[in-house]
Design a protein around this motif. Sequence first.
Motif, mmCIF file in Angstrom:
data_model
loop_
_atom_site.group_PDB
_atom_site.id
_atom_site.type_symbol
_atom_site.label_atom_id
_atom_site.label_comp_id
_atom_site.label_asym_id
_atom_site.label_seq_id
_atom_site.Cartn_x
_atom_site.Cartn_y
_atom_site.Cartn_z
ATOM 1 N N GLN A 297 7.422 9.227 6.550
ATOM 2 C CA GLN A 297 7.371 8.082 5.642
ATOM 3 C C GLN A 297 6.034 7.357 5.736
ATOM 4 O O GLN A 297 5.465 6.947 4.713
ATOM 5 N N ARG A 298 5.509 7.204 6.947
ATOM 6 C CA ARG A 298 4.187 6.568 7.097
ATOM 7 C C ARG A 298 3.110 7.426 6.430
ATOM 8 O O ARG A 298 2.167 6.901 5.839
ATOM 9 N N TRP A 299 3.255 8.737 6.545
ATOM 10 C CA TRP A 299 2.303 9.645 5.909
ATOM 11 C C TRP A 299 2.324 9.448 4.394
ATOM 12 O O TRP A 299 1.276 9.389 3.748
ATOM 13 N N LEU A 300 3.519 9.328 3.831
ATOM 14 C CA LEU A 300 3.643 9.114 2.391
ATOM 15 C C LEU A 300 3.051 7.775 1.972
ATOM 16 O O LEU A 300 2.387 7.671 0.931
ATOM 17 N N LEU A 301 3.264 6.753 2.763
ATOM 18 C CA LEU A 301 2.734 5.436 2.417
ATOM 19 C C LEU A 301 1.211 5.456 2.346
ATOM 20 O O LEU A 301 0.613 4.824 1.472
ATOM 21 N N LYS A 302 0.579 6.206 3.250
ATOM 22 C CA LYS A 302 -0.887 6.271 3.253
ATOM 23 C C LYS A 302 -1.430 7.103 2.099
ATOM 24 O O LYS A 302 -2.589 6.957 1.717
ATOM 25 N N LEU A 303 -0.607 7.977 1.535
ATOM 26 C CA LEU A 303 -1.065 8.866 0.465
ATOM 27 C C LEU A 303 -0.976 8.228 -0.910
ATOM 28 O O LEU A 303 -1.625 8.681 -1.856
ATOM 29 N N GLN A 304 -0.215 7.150 -1.045
ATOM 30 C CA GLN A 304 0.018 6.563 -2.369
ATOM 31 C C GLN A 304 -1.289 6.119 -3.017
ATOM 32 O O GLN A 304 -2.131 5.481 -2.389
ATOM 33 N N ASN A 305 -1.462 6.482 -4.278
ATOM 34 C CA ASN A 305 -2.663 6.094 -5.013
ATOM 35 C C ASN A 305 -2.613 4.635 -5.426
ATOM 36 O O ASN A 305 -1.556 3.996 -5.439
ATOM 37 N N ARG A 306 -3.763 4.132 -5.838
ATOM 38 C CA ARG A 306 -3.836 2.718 -6.249
ATOM 39 C C ARG A 306 -2.990 2.424 -7.471
ATOM 40 O O ARG A 306 -2.548 1.293 -7.670
ATOM 41 N N ASN A 307 -2.756 3.449 -8.311
ATOM 42 C CA ASN A 307 -1.939 3.215 -9.508
ATOM 43 C C ASN A 307 -0.455 3.247 -9.214
ATOM 44 O O ASN A 307 0.372 3.131 -10.123
ATOM 45 N N GLY A 308 -0.091 3.405 -7.935
ATOM 46 C CA GLY A 308 1.312 3.376 -7.533
ATOM 47 C C GLY A 308 1.965 4.731 -7.442
ATOM 48 O O GLY A 308 3.053 4.864 -6.877
ATOM 49 N N GLY A 309 1.344 5.767 -8.011
ATOM 50 C CA GLY A 309 1.916 7.106 -7.964
ATOM 51 C C GLY A 309 1.440 7.897 -6.768
ATOM 52 O O GLY A 309 0.551 7.476 -6.028
ATOM 53 N N TRP A 310 2.060 9.042 -6.598
ATOM 54 C CA TRP A 310 1.680 9.924 -5.488
ATOM 55 C C TRP A 310 0.994 11.181 -6.021
ATOM 56 O O TRP A 310 1.488 11.833 -6.949
#
Length: 651
Positions: free
Chosen positions: A391-404
Amino acid sequence: MSDERPGAENRRDLQQRARLALDQLRGELLDQRTSDGHWTGQLSASALSTATAVSAIAATIVHGQEFSSPFCVSQVSRGMDFLRTQQNADGGFGDTDRSLSNIATSYLVLAASELAIKAGCQPLDDHSRDRLDDYILKGGGIEGLRRRYGTDKTFVVPIMTNMAIAGLIDWDDVASLPFEAAVFPQSMYRFLQMPVVSYAIPALVAIGQTRHFLGRRTFWPWRMVRAAAVNPTMKVLGKMQPESGGYLEATPLTSFVVMSLAVTGRSDHEVSRRGLKFLADSMLDDGSWPIDTNLATWVTSLAIDALASDPEDDSKWYSDELLDWHLSCQHLTRHPFTGAEPGGWGWTDLSGAVPDSDDTPAAILALAHAKKRCKNLDSIRSIDLAIERGQRWLLKLQNRNGGWPTFCRGWGKLPFDRSSTDLTGHAVRALSVKTGQEINSEAAIKRGAKFLSKSQQADGAWLPLWFGNQDRPDEDNPIYGTSKVLMAATSVGGRAGLSQAAVDRATRFLVESQNSDGGWGGGNSIASYWTLRGSDGDKAVISSVEETALAVDALASALIANQTLPSSPRNGPIAGGNARRDQAIIGGVQFLLSSIDQKRHQVPWPIGFYFAKLWYYERLYPLIFTAAALGKALRSEVLRKHPPPYTPQDP
């Protein structure tokens, strides 16, 4: 007490048929496990991959004879034997034996045939070659190839490099790639406006160098800069190569690197030797190559989620060995290919996998199911720790536009690096999983929902990234994308943050997209396939099992959410009418039951994309997706509320 109401027997029949069918699918799925309890699956043989492998091995034979062997010649011959069986009626070649012809694969087969001649092997016969030339001419030739990929050079430049190696075009026709940019740290790649997607750096380096050596010479100062960058970027190429020798475990990407090194006299380089070994090891018994070795982690995660969807799940899929294997697939060091931080999962347990934002959510959801079956407290703590890392890995990957995005945050604007709706929906589901330590994901989920809201099409659909429908003009797949986002919006109890209006529009889109046979998706290619095989008597089969199962899963998930959530304005009637939605689910279930009777669930369809619209199918997709759909349908009330027979609504 017997139910004497009209249609009651029919309701019981449909439930019983669905239950028996799901039991059958569970048995088939469990039989596909390896000895340690996970699934490996089987990717389709690929004419595209086979053509690139043949070219790479043939180029090594031609340009680096001392590093080839009689076995290499045999591989080229067997690969050409396979390709001769794959030509379509229109003269072109498709990515799989169930794919429509496309100009990219057709050009690659042409190049492979030319290089086979140079390697002393049998090419396509004259009649096949004439038909192929005619298909390419009608497809617009090189300009048609460029049109297919637009501004994205990820695949068009490697194809043209392959053609130049085969002598079909001049090296000056091949675009120059800035391979020297690879000397910069990976953290800077996203600022350099690379002309290829994030995972194509090995091709950027190898092909860019080849064009530098063999193409038109650049002006003096820049030529010196590039010459100085050759050795440092070769070190990058070596650092990124996994233990297996296959970049991303992918035949095409590895083949482009190997053929580029061969034509520049570097078949003796360790990168080339390891790449050739990978190609030798990954060749299938029929002389073909798949696009990738396998999707073991991905299909295992999906299989667990599907089996756990069964309301009568007996948990026979769970074992401590399976749990240990799944935990071992998590990447715990910074990845040399993308520079990704620890915590994510890739698509396979093999060394060429790279952590990404689709396989990581799938693994998190699977581990959440395993946690409910696990009895060992230490193992439960290991599960929680792995989920929290993911989950922490996913949080760091999120783009500025909110998408992944798939691999790298903020990389660029090319299609396979942008934020995507299917990945974002999957990430939102995974971030909603609870563990012992609370992860603050509310803000990320809200940003993801905002991205999804902005990305919804006017008709209510969402378009995915990694899946398509070859019968649609743009080869996109709104059934897959809409189903995946709708699953996210309804499976986390409203925490996905999408408005009820967005959910209603998506539901209406799926209901109104149902085909006359009761299923979803598909099109002329699948209709022709089954018509030729006389499937289901005189009844025309238009839909695909995979897309139908996904739509049923999504609609049933929406129904289950409405059953379990407390009454509120947000949980009101679905647009298009609850009755229409429920009838659509019934029609989809009946299509799936008919497909199981006809064994169509054992014939996967090419709905999967690899990079640059490279089609594949996976043997387990229809089995897994259908098991999940029937499980959700049985958990919902729909099979008890409405009697068959189902009559599709007129458009």
